[in-house]
Design a protein around this motif. Sequence first.
Motif, mmCIF file in Angstrom:
data_model
loop_
_atom_site.group_PDB
_atom_site.id
_atom_site.type_symbol
_atom_site.label_atom_id
_atom_site.label_comp_id
_atom_site.label_asym_id
_atom_site.label_seq_id
_atom_site.Cartn_x
_atom_site.Cartn_y
_atom_site.Cartn_z
ATOM 1 N N ALA A 297 0.824 -1.214 0.000
ATOM 2 C CA ALA A 297 0.000 0.000 0.000
ATOM 3 C C ALA A 297 0.857 1.262 0.000
ATOM 4 O O ALA A 297 0.564 2.235 -0.709
ATOM 5 C CB ALA A 297 -0.932 -0.009 1.210
ATOM 6 N N ALA A 298 1.917 1.259 0.807
ATOM 7 C CA ALA A 298 2.818 2.411 0.832
ATOM 8 C C ALA A 298 3.463 2.614 -0.536
ATOM 9 O O ALA A 298 3.563 3.745 -1.038
ATOM 10 C CB ALA A 298 3.885 2.221 1.905
ATOM 11 N N ALA A 299 3.902 1.512 -1.142
ATOM 12 C CA ALA A 299 4.512 1.597 -2.470
ATOM 13 C C ALA A 299 3.504 2.123 -3.491
ATOM 14 O O ALA A 299 3.853 2.939 -4.359
ATOM 15 C CB ALA A 299 5.038 0.229 -2.885
ATOM 16 N N GLY A 300 2.266 1.662 -3.395
ATOM 17 C CA GLY A 300 1.229 2.163 -4.294
ATOM 18 C C GLY A 300 1.001 3.652 -4.133
ATOM 19 O O GLY A 300 0.804 4.379 -5.110
ATOM 20 N N GLY A 301 1.040 4.130 -2.890
ATOM 21 C CA GLY A 301 0.885 5.558 -2.644
ATOM 22 C C GLY A 301 1.995 6.370 -3.275
ATOM 23 O O GLY A 301 1.758 7.447 -3.852
ATOM 24 N N VAL A 302 3.226 5.873 -3.191
ATOM 25 C CA VAL A 302 4.373 6.578 -3.780
ATOM 26 C C VAL A 302 4.247 6.656 -5.293
ATOM 27 O O VAL A 302 4.365 7.733 -5.904
ATOM 28 C CB VAL A 302 5.688 5.873 -3.388
ATOM 29 C CG1 VAL A 302 6.853 6.404 -4.217
ATOM 30 C CG2 VAL A 302 5.973 6.064 -1.908
#
Length: 457
Positions: A297-302
Amino acid sequence: MRLKTAIFSAGLLVGMAATAAFAQDAAPAAAEAAGQGSEAATAAVSGAPSPEVAYIFNTLLFLIGGFLVMWMAAGFAMLEAGLVRSKNVSMQCLKNIALYSIAGIMYWIVGYSLMYTDVNGGYIGTFAPYAFDPVGGNALDTGYSTASDWFFQMVFVATAASIVSGTLAERIKLWPFMIFTVVLTGFLYPIAGSWKWGAGWLDAMGFQDFAGSTLVHSVGGWAALAGALLLGARHGRFSKDGKGGIAMPGSSIPLATLGTFILWLGWFGFNGASQLAMGTINDVSDVSRIFANTNLAAAGGVVATMILLQVIYKRVDVTMVLNGALAGLVSITAEPLAPSPLWAIIVGAVGGVIVVFVVPLLDKLKIDDVVGAIPVHLCAGIWGTIIVPASNSDASYGVQLIGIVAYGVFTFVASLIVWAILKAVMGIRVSEEEEALGLDRTEVGVEAYPEFSLGRV
């Protein structure tokens, strides 16, 4: 030569035979030892651990998760120190270590009991200090050490207070902020938390918030928004002709980036340990899945933030990308277990998109949020909570919306009242001259970068 080879081969065969004989003799002994070994360990492998084993592993999960979330305090401190101007860095460092300490004391004095003791489907627990297990305690009825659970829950409340710190940076007085922190960590957050995690009325309705997209992040965001509205913007933050915001670059992008990575790391404890159990194979498997979804999820946000910034502005703002990562983390926090990997990426990506659109919206509304905490924690927290039913069949959109509104109204109104009282009684904002000089000089007396900031505003 052949004779030596023959002798060596014979010796090797004798040695192997002796070893085999020894193994045969040892095998029954080993089997007997295994049979007399830890029944708890055998049960744990079969998926049904003994109470002692479950107690130990559950307690270990709370402790490991707790110190990871505690490390998020350092992440918030570094993020805020990097995003404020150099003349206010010491103040942010001071506020973050102070609010963590206040949160710990208040959560022991009254917070934990308000949140978890005798809520019984209602709206509030009891007013009392929390009592830990006695020295050498071994009560197995709870399934974990009570001190480990208290510690894990305490570091969450400090996170909510850190959200407020970043939004109101560079113009709020130290002591009014500390007083508000006392109220938030000792009363407002615990009362709100009791509604779900303390088995209160929202929990009875079926409201779902696994690790606190709303209970922690939106609560902190609503409190920050109330403070920002009463405090007002920094001088010079918005143009007088009403054309929009004026950028006030932070002191250190490396520090802000370090803070983001520390928060990302701490989030594995934040979400993973919210499984609240590690005594079975199923629990450990679920904790692992939560780790993976949280990271995705964090990677998707970036990635979503980067792409959208390039499309809209033709350049990629690193501070927006850092907040995109955090928004992805906040978004998945309400339900990090149930989503598929692809859905976790999508949930996080939408969080990043929210940051890109809400930051300029706040500028239009002339709401000064120094570190972008309102888009990240409040808005992405709402998104993460409302979308839970898409992956968790136990949740419903109607109940999720009721919970979001209930937390929003309670926290915003209560925070607004507290801020208003502080403003009327002692004032919450430094003077324009003190703001220009920087809070490091006027409120703290210690400059973070004396060699570089002397004489600069």
